[in-house]
Scaffold this motif. Structure first.
Motif, PDB file in Angstrom:
ATOM      1  N   ASN A  32      84.909 -89.032  19.108  1.00 12.00           N
ATOM      2  CA  ASN A  32      84.509 -90.092  18.197  1.00 12.00           C
ATOM      3  C   ASN A  32      85.572 -90.438  17.165  1.00 12.00           C
ATOM      4  N   ALA A  33      85.519 -91.696  16.765  1.00 14.85           N
ATOM      5  CA  ALA A  33      86.300 -92.086  15.598  1.00 14.85           C
ATOM      6  C   ALA A  33      85.700 -91.411  14.372  1.00 14.85           C
ATOM      7  N   MET A  34      86.559 -91.158  13.403  1.00 19.56           N
ATOM      8  CA  MET A  34      86.147 -90.517  12.156  1.00 19.56           C
ATOM      9  C   MET A  34      86.630 -91.366  10.986  1.00 19.56           C
ATOM     10  N   ALA A  35      85.998 -91.180   9.854  1.00 14.34           N
ATOM     11  CA  ALA A  35      86.360 -92.011   8.706  1.00 14.34           C
ATOM     12  C   ALA A  35      86.225 -91.252   7.397  1.00 14.34           C
ATOM     13  N   TRP A  36      86.974 -91.716   6.431  1.00 17.58           N
ATOM     14  CA  TRP A  36      86.824 -91.293   5.033  1.00 17.58           C
ATOM     15  C   TRP A  36      86.258 -92.463   4.240  1.00 17.58           C
ATOM     16  N   TYR A  37      85.251 -92.165   3.452  1.00 17.76           N
ATOM     17  CA  TYR A  37      84.687 -93.115   2.506  1.00 17.76           C
ATOM     18  C   TYR A  37      84.841 -92.521   1.107  1.00 17.76           C
ATOM     19  N   ARG A  38      84.679 -93.361   0.113  1.00 14.81           N
ATOM     20  CA  ARG A  38      84.635 -92.864  -1.259  1.00 14.81           C
ATOM     21  C   ARG A  38      83.620 -93.678  -2.060  1.00 14.81           C
ATOM     22  N   GLN A  39      83.136 -93.032  -3.104  1.00  9.70           N
ATOM     23  CA  GLN A  39      82.186 -93.686  -4.001  1.00  9.70           C
ATOM     24  C   GLN A  39      82.565 -93.370  -5.431  1.00  9.70           C
ATOM     25  N   ALA A  40      82.907 -94.403  -6.151  1.00  9.58           N
ATOM     26  CA  ALA A  40      83.223 -94.263  -7.568  1.00  9.58           C
ATOM     27  C   ALA A  40      81.934 -94.372  -8.370  1.00  9.58           C
ATOM     28  N   PRO A  41      81.915 -93.832  -9.592  1.00  9.65           N
ATOM     29  CA  PRO A  41      80.703 -93.911 -10.419  1.00  9.65           C
ATOM     30  C   PRO A  41      80.259 -95.353 -10.604  1.00  9.65           C
ATOM     31  N   GLY A  42      78.991 -95.613 -10.328  1.00  6.58           N
ATOM     32  CA  GLY A  42      78.439 -96.938 -10.528  1.00  6.58           C
ATOM     33  C   GLY A  42      78.813 -97.960  -9.479  1.00  6.58           C
ATOM     34  N   LYS A  43      79.489 -97.527  -8.424  1.00  5.09           N
ATOM     35  CA  LYS A  43      79.917 -98.452  -7.382  1.00  5.09           C
ATOM     36  C   LYS A  43      79.367 -98.037  -6.024  1.00  5.09           C
ATOM     37  N   GLN A  44      79.400 -98.974  -5.088  1.00  8.27           N
ATOM     38  CA  GLN A  44      78.953 -98.675  -3.739  1.00  8.27           C
ATOM     39  C   GLN A  44      79.996 -97.850  -2.994  1.00  8.27           C
ATOM     40  N   ARG A  45      79.519 -97.112  -2.009  1.00 11.12           N
ATOM     41  CA  ARG A  45      80.425 -96.356  -1.158  1.00 11.12           C
ATOM     42  C   ARG A  45      81.279 -97.342  -0.351  1.00 11.12           C
ATOM     43  N   GLU A  46      82.574 -97.046  -0.252  1.00 13.94           N
ATOM     44  CA  GLU A  46      83.471 -97.950   0.462  1.00 13.94           C
ATOM     45  C   GLU A  46      84.323 -97.189   1.466  1.00 13.94           C
ATOM     46  N   LEU A  47      84.691 -97.887   2.530  1.00 14.31           N
ATOM     47  CA  LEU A  47      85.552 -97.302   3.536  1.00 14.31           C
ATOM     48  C   LEU A  47      86.972 -97.176   3.001  1.00 14.31           C
TER      49      LEU A  47
END
Length: 113
Positions: A32-47
């Motif tokens: 499978n493909a794999m990914a990193w996401y991040r989520q900053a305080p008060g923001k939506q999770r992003e790729l």
């Protein structure tokens, strides 16, 4: 059962570097493909970045040229090398099996100015 465990987060100064790791259990990793996401305080999770099973990569515009995603299929581990860190890179970074509901618990990255 799939388990994803992130590590390598922490505190860095602007301009510094960190390397994140995501260790996967189960046979799902190699296929499978794999990914990193991040989520900053008060923001939506992003790729942040994605890598296919064969190593093709894509990056968010905000990190292209600074971050490098890679994987070691023999070790069922994915990496994210983050260089030239900026305060806006601060957030919780999550590992994900692409297009699935499998997520790691997240690792905190904090970049000070």
């Amino acid at each position: 059962q799939v388990q994803l465990v992130e590590s390598g987060g922490g505190l860095a100064q602007a301009g510094g570097s960190l390397r994140l790791s995501c260790a996967a259990s189960g046979s799902i990793f190699r296929l499978n493909a794999m990914a990193w996401y991040r989520q900053a305080p008060g923001k939506q999770r992003e790729l942040v970045a994605r890598i296919t099973s064969s190593g093709t990569t894509i990056y968010a515009d905000s990190v292209r040229g600074r971050f490098t995603i890679s994987r070691d299929n023999a070790k069922s581990t994915m990496y994210l090398l983050m260089n030239s860190l900026k305060p806006e890179d601060t957030g919780v970074y999550y590992c994900n099996v692409w297009s699935s509901g499998f997520w790691g618990q997240g690792t905190q990255v904090t970049v000070s100015s």
